[in-house]
Design a protein around this motif. Structure first.
Motif, PDB file in Angstrom:
ATOM      1  N   ALA A  11      41.843  31.776  37.565  1.00 15.90           N
ATOM      2  CA  ALA A  11      40.804  32.152  38.137  1.00 15.90           C
ATOM      3  C   ALA A  11      41.045  32.492  39.845  1.00 15.90           C
ATOM      4  N   ALA A  12      42.294  32.094  40.216  1.00 16.27           N
ATOM      5  CA  ALA A  12      42.407  32.345  41.768  1.00 16.27           C
ATOM      6  C   ALA A  12      42.338  33.443  42.251  1.00 16.27           C
ATOM      7  N   LYS A  13      42.907  34.707  41.688  1.00 17.71           N
ATOM      8  CA  LYS A  13      42.911  35.696  42.182  1.00 17.71           C
ATOM      9  C   LYS A  13      42.736  36.917  41.244  1.00 17.71           C
ATOM     10  N   ARG A  14      43.009  38.309  41.661  1.00 13.55           N
ATOM     11  CA  ARG A  14      42.944  39.275  40.858  1.00 13.55           C
ATOM     12  C   ARG A  14      41.779  39.495  39.730  1.00 13.55           C
ATOM     13  N   VAL A  15      42.028  39.534  38.570  1.00 13.14           N
ATOM     14  CA  VAL A  15      40.996  39.575  37.577  1.00 13.14           C
ATOM     15  C   VAL A  15      40.116  38.201  37.383  1.00 13.14           C
ATOM     16  N   GLY A  16      40.808  37.330  37.470  1.00 13.65           N
ATOM     17  CA  GLY A  16      40.331  35.890  37.209  1.00 13.65           C
ATOM     18  C   GLY A  16      39.338  35.733  38.349  1.00 13.65           C
ATOM     19  N   ARG A  17      39.540  35.886  39.518  1.00 14.18           N
ATOM     20  CA  ARG A  17      38.693  35.839  40.765  1.00 14.18           C
ATOM     21  C   ARG A  17      37.396  36.615  40.313  1.00 14.18           C
ATOM     22  N   PRO A 213      36.597  49.394  35.227  1.00 12.44           N
ATOM     23  CA  PRO A 213      36.524  48.528  36.320  1.00 12.44           C
ATOM     24  C   PRO A 213      36.651  46.933  36.060  1.00 12.44           C
ATOM     25  N   LEU A 214      37.113  46.102  36.788  1.00 16.85           N
ATOM     26  CA  LEU A 214      37.188  44.842  36.656  1.00 16.85           C
ATOM     27  C   LEU A 214      36.008  44.221  36.441  1.00 16.85           C
ATOM     28  N   GLY A 215      34.937  44.790  37.200  1.00 17.01           N
ATOM     29  CA  GLY A 215      33.500  44.490  37.223  1.00 17.01           C
ATOM     30  C   GLY A 215      32.836  44.602  35.679  1.00 17.01           C
TER      31      GLY A 215
END
Length: 256
Positions: A11-17, A213-215
């Motif tokens: 969850a630190a970055k990219r999709v996980g964030r 979209p990632l959202g």
């Protein structure tokens, strides 16, 4: 009302964030798992705390069962509960049947399949002891739903196993855990892809001419936590699974 808690691997970055921030907006306290990206994990925590929600960063090597146990213990020690586990973290190697290395195959299995399974087992045990219930969402990949190609062999073997565990885990979870799977398509540049390569391939890899979209990915995962979903398999890929390919799109499309 007690605040619900979500643990998101990677969850630190990219999709996980993006997923972490979506759950925070929905009112969850967030456990931000990271492997080596400590600074990014702390940034994610800060972003969530800035919205008035609780979050902690928790490091664990997903290939190390002991560290998985410590992360789960830390979650319960901090929040006294866990409501949702999102198995998002993944690694992949550009290999094939002809040339895969045993070490890469083993590490892919450990992180892409075994870690989600062990975390789910620990979640089940902890929730059952406390008389609580929860939800697991495994992030898989659209390619393992009848859109196989020979690239990324070690990754695909592990992800196929993870996807095929969904129904079994849903049945095994009984009245303690519900388990669902999300199958995304292209999300962010991978391997040696440039942003231009990613955008070029995105326009050619789905019937809609763009990637989800990632959202939308984050919204779908949140939707799968609702009470009516158990053993569900949800594809969010702008139709990428409908486009049959013989190679990974990373290898098929390069920006001119």
């Amino acid at each position: 009302m007690t605040q619900p808690v979500v643990l998101i691997t990677g969850a630190a970055k990219r999709v996980g964030r993006v997923i972490a921030q979506r759950f925070a907006r929905a009112g969850y306290a967030v456990v931000v798992h990271y492997g080596n990206s400590q600074s990014e994990a702390l940034e994610t925590v800060a972003l969530i705390e800035a919205t008035g929600n609780r979050a902690i960063a928790c490091r664990a090597d997903l290939a190390n069962p002991t560290e998985l146990g410590v992360m789960m213990a830390t979650t319960y020690a901090t929040f006294e509960r866990l409501d949702v586990l999102v198995n998002c973290a993944a690694i992949f190697f550009p290999d094939t049947l002809a040339d895969f290395a045993l070490n890469d195959l083993e590490r892919s299995w450990q992180i892409n399949c075994r870690a989600p399974l062990l975390l789910t087992q620990s979640f089940y045990q902890q929730a059952k002891i406390r008389g609580q219930q929860g939800v697991v969402v495994n992030v898989v990949d659209q390619k393992v739903r009848e859109n196989f190609h020979p690239d990324d062999f070690s990754y695909t073997v592990a992800k196929a196993a993870l996807g095929n565990m969904t129904a079994m885990l849903a049945v095994s979870g009984g009245d303690v855990l519900r388990v669902n799977a999300l199958y995304p398509g292209l999300m962010t540049p991978s391997g040696d892809q440039t942003q231009a390569d990613f955008e070029f391939s995105s326009a050619r890899s789905t019937p809609l001419g763009y990637v989800a979209p990632l959202g939308d990915i984050a919204d779908a995962i949140l939707l799968l936590t609702r009470p009516s979903f158990n053993g569900a398999e949800f594809v969010v890929d702008a139709g990428q699974n409908l486009v049959r390919v013989e190679r990974d799109v990373v290898n098929l499309y390069r920006a001119p």
